[in-house]
Design an enzyme around this catalytic site. Structure first.
Site, PDB file in Angstrom:
ATOM      1  N   ASN A 123       9.055  -3.830  -3.697  1.00 26.31           N
ATOM      2  CA  ASN A 123      10.029  -4.448  -2.802  1.00 26.31           C
ATOM      3  C   ASN A 123       9.748  -5.929  -2.776  1.00 26.31           C
ATOM      4  OD1 ASN A 123      11.623  -2.294  -1.402  1.00 26.31           O
ATOM      5  ND2 ASN A 123       9.558  -1.537  -1.081  1.00 26.31           N
ATOM      6  N   GLU A 129       4.438  -0.848  12.688  1.00 28.63           N
ATOM      7  CA  GLU A 129       5.642  -0.149  12.243  1.00 28.63           C
ATOM      8  C   GLU A 129       5.352   1.303  11.871  1.00 28.63           C
ATOM      9  OE1 GLU A 129       7.319  -2.366   8.945  1.00 28.63           O
ATOM     10  OE2 GLU A 129       6.763  -4.227   9.955  1.00 28.63           O
ATOM     11  N   CYS A 157       6.621  -1.629   4.118  1.00 30.11           N
ATOM     12  CA  CYS A 157       5.692  -1.846   5.223  1.00 30.11           C
ATOM     13  C   CYS A 157       5.406  -3.319   5.477  1.00 30.11           C
ATOM     14  CB  CYS A 157       4.394  -1.085   5.005  1.00 30.11           C
ATOM     15  SG  CYS A 157       3.625  -1.388   3.438  1.00 30.11           S
TER      16      CYS A 157
HETATM   17  N1  SAH Z   1      -3.678   0.119   2.481  1.00 28.84           N
HETATM   18  C1  SAH Z   1      -3.191   1.350   1.964  1.00 28.84           C
HETATM   19  C2  SAH Z   1      -1.951   1.889   2.640  1.00 28.84           C
HETATM   20  C3  SAH Z   1      -0.864   0.936   3.021  1.00 28.84           C
HETATM   21  S1  SAH Z   1       0.182   0.255   1.767  1.00 28.84           S
HETATM   22  C4  SAH Z   1      -2.973   1.244   0.480  1.00 28.84           C
HETATM   23  O1  SAH Z   1      -3.143   0.177  -0.067  1.00 28.84           O
HETATM   24  O2  SAH Z   1      -2.695   2.251  -0.151  1.00 28.84           O
HETATM   25  C5  SAH Z   1       1.161   1.587   1.184  1.00 28.84           C
HETATM   26  C6  SAH Z   1       1.622   1.408  -0.254  1.00 28.84           C
HETATM   27  O3  SAH Z   1       2.649   0.404  -0.362  1.00 28.84           O
HETATM   28  C7  SAH Z   1       0.509   0.977  -1.181  1.00 28.84           C
HETATM   29  O4  SAH Z   1       0.573   1.692  -2.371  1.00 28.84           O
HETATM   30  C8  SAH Z   1       0.857  -0.491  -1.384  1.00 28.84           C
HETATM   31  O5  SAH Z   1       0.239  -1.007  -2.516  1.00 28.84           O
HETATM   32  C9  SAH Z   1       2.357  -0.448  -1.449  1.00 28.84           C
HETATM   33  N2  SAH Z   1       3.032  -1.743  -1.296  1.00 28.84           N
HETATM   34  C10 SAH Z   1       2.643  -2.814  -0.585  1.00 28.84           C
HETATM   35  N3  SAH Z   1       3.530  -3.819  -0.716  1.00 28.84           N
HETATM   36  C11 SAH Z   1       4.511  -3.367  -1.505  1.00 28.84           C
HETATM   37  C12 SAH Z   1       5.719  -3.945  -2.017  1.00 28.84           C
HETATM   38  N4  SAH Z   1       6.068  -5.189  -1.722  1.00 28.84           N
HETATM   39  N5  SAH Z   1       6.488  -3.190  -2.808  1.00 28.84           N
HETATM   40  C13 SAH Z   1       6.140  -1.901  -3.104  1.00 28.84           C
HETATM   41  N6  SAH Z   1       5.026  -1.313  -2.669  1.00 28.84           N
HETATM   42  C14 SAH Z   1       4.207  -2.037  -1.880  1.00 28.84           C
END
Ligand code: SAH
Length: 351
Positions: A293, A89, A336
């Site tokens: 989320n 995505e 994501c």
């Molecule tokens: N692996 C990297 C980048 C991808 S995730 C990282 O961990 O930073 C991008 C961001 O979205 C990260 O801060 C992650 O913790 C957050 N994230 C993942 N799932 C989420 C959710 N359900 N609600 C809000 N933020 C979320």
């Protein structure tokens, strides 16, 4: 076969020399690649050369499998299909300062954060540099708009795919290509401290974003398994090294999960941690608060708006600048991993 979208103009130039082509071909080809033209459509090249490129290189621009546009804020979510059928995505967000594309770095993820949809099926494979760049090229082509900012916050852990990510960063920055300035690029990591130290030495003035989400090892390890390998003290050490090497402000992401990490005490512990460690070097820092989320399978849900604002106010009163992020594209599954997940489920169900 070499992957045309992963090559620097100099590398294309070396091949053109071998082929006995004039030296300006490399720049022509790189411009076509950047525009998303397939070899047969590289019309500034002689026909025979187009055919040779088609035969001797692979050309793998991701194709748009699905596209969802938010009616609320214009956010566009793309599901891209890769050459082997896997999907990732990207999200195009429109801000006053320009268009930002959030790109994926892996198919799936093996970091195991408990609240995250991307990690549910584990990591399938790393993306090639060409496929990360391909998301930017394809989104630009499809939207007809220039993308001025990149965030590496899509599916995957960028520092777990280090070499491809670095090649992507250097390619996307090329002034003779997409020309996206390093200062307009953020890389988000769950905290692979070794990778952060390595990145510090590359001398790229990108913004490092740390997904912190908890301020004690006990709480962090409970939601982020990576913390057992790189506990908070080690992560903060790496952040300091990054700041010393680059002088860049470090940004901390803190996902607010109801009842897990969003109490007044959590805010105080977080402020103390940041003041004590990174802040002690006078490193400018910023905390981005994101209301989690909801992801069906995880059972976690997000903190309410009022509580999130109170958490931010508390941090600010303790000397840490924090903002609650707006949620963009909430009507298009923009968090994501969620679109890829629902697609997988549909495919498993044979639809
Ligand atoms: N692996 C990297 C980048 C991808 S995730 C990282 O961990 O930073 C991008 C961001 O979205 C990260 O801060 C992650 O913790 C957050 N994230 C993942 N799932 C989420 C959710 N359900 N609600 C809000 N933020 C979320």
């Amino acid at each position: 076969m070499q992957d045309l979208l992963a090559l620097f103009p100099e590398e294309i130039g070396a091949i053109m020399r071998e082929w006995g082509e004039p030296s300006f071909r490399a720049a022509q080809i790189f411009r076509h690649v950047t525009a998303g033209d397939r070899p047969s459509a590289m019309t500034t090249l002689p026909k025979a050369l187009r055919t040779r490129i088609e035969n001797e290189f692979s050309w793998r621009l991701p194709s748009v499998e699905e596209k969802l546009s938010s009616r609320i804020d214009g956010t566009v979510k793309y599901l891209f299909r890769l050459f082997d059928g896997e999907c990732v995505e990207s999200v195009l967000m429109r801000y006053h300062h320009g268009n930002t594309l959030c790109v994926s770095s892996q198919v799936g993820c093996r970091m195991g954060c408990r609240f995250c949809a991307s990690t549910l099926g584990g990591r399938v494979r790393d993306l090639y540099a060409s496929e990360i760049l391909g998301q930017v090229i394809a989104a630009t082509r499809e939207s007809g708009e220039r993308i001025s900012h990149i965030v590496m916050m899509g599916i995957g852990e960028p520092l777990d795919n280090y070499d491809n990510v670095l090649r992507f960063l250097r390619l996307v920055n090329r002034p003779d290509g997409l020309s996206i300035g390093y200062r307009h690029i953020s890389l988000s990591t769950c905290g692979l401290a070794d990778g952060i130290r390595r990145l510090a030495e590359e001398n790229l003035p990108i913004t490092l974003s740390i997904s912190l989400h908890a301020a004690t090892d006990e709480k962090r390890s409970a939601i982020m398994p990576v913390n057992r390998r790189y506990p908070i003290a080690e992560l903060m050490d790496a952040c300091r090294a990054y700041y010393r090497a680059t002088g860049r402000r470090i940004s901390f992401e803190y996902t607010l999960i109801a009842g897990q990490n969003d109490s007044a005490e959590d805010a105080a512990t977080l402020a103390a941690l940041l003041r004590r460690t990174v802040g002690a070097e006078d490193a400018p820092i910023h905390v981005n608060l994101i209301r989690a989320n909801r992801v069906e399978e995880t059972g976690f849900s997000g903190t309410g708006v009022a509580e999130a604002n109170a958490f931010a106010a508390r941090l600010t009163s303790l000397g840490i600048t924090a903002t609650v992020r707006r949620r963009l594209g909430s009507d298009v599954n923009a968090a994501c991993g969620q679109l890829r997940r629902s697609r997988q489920r549909r495919e498993e169900a044979g639809q």
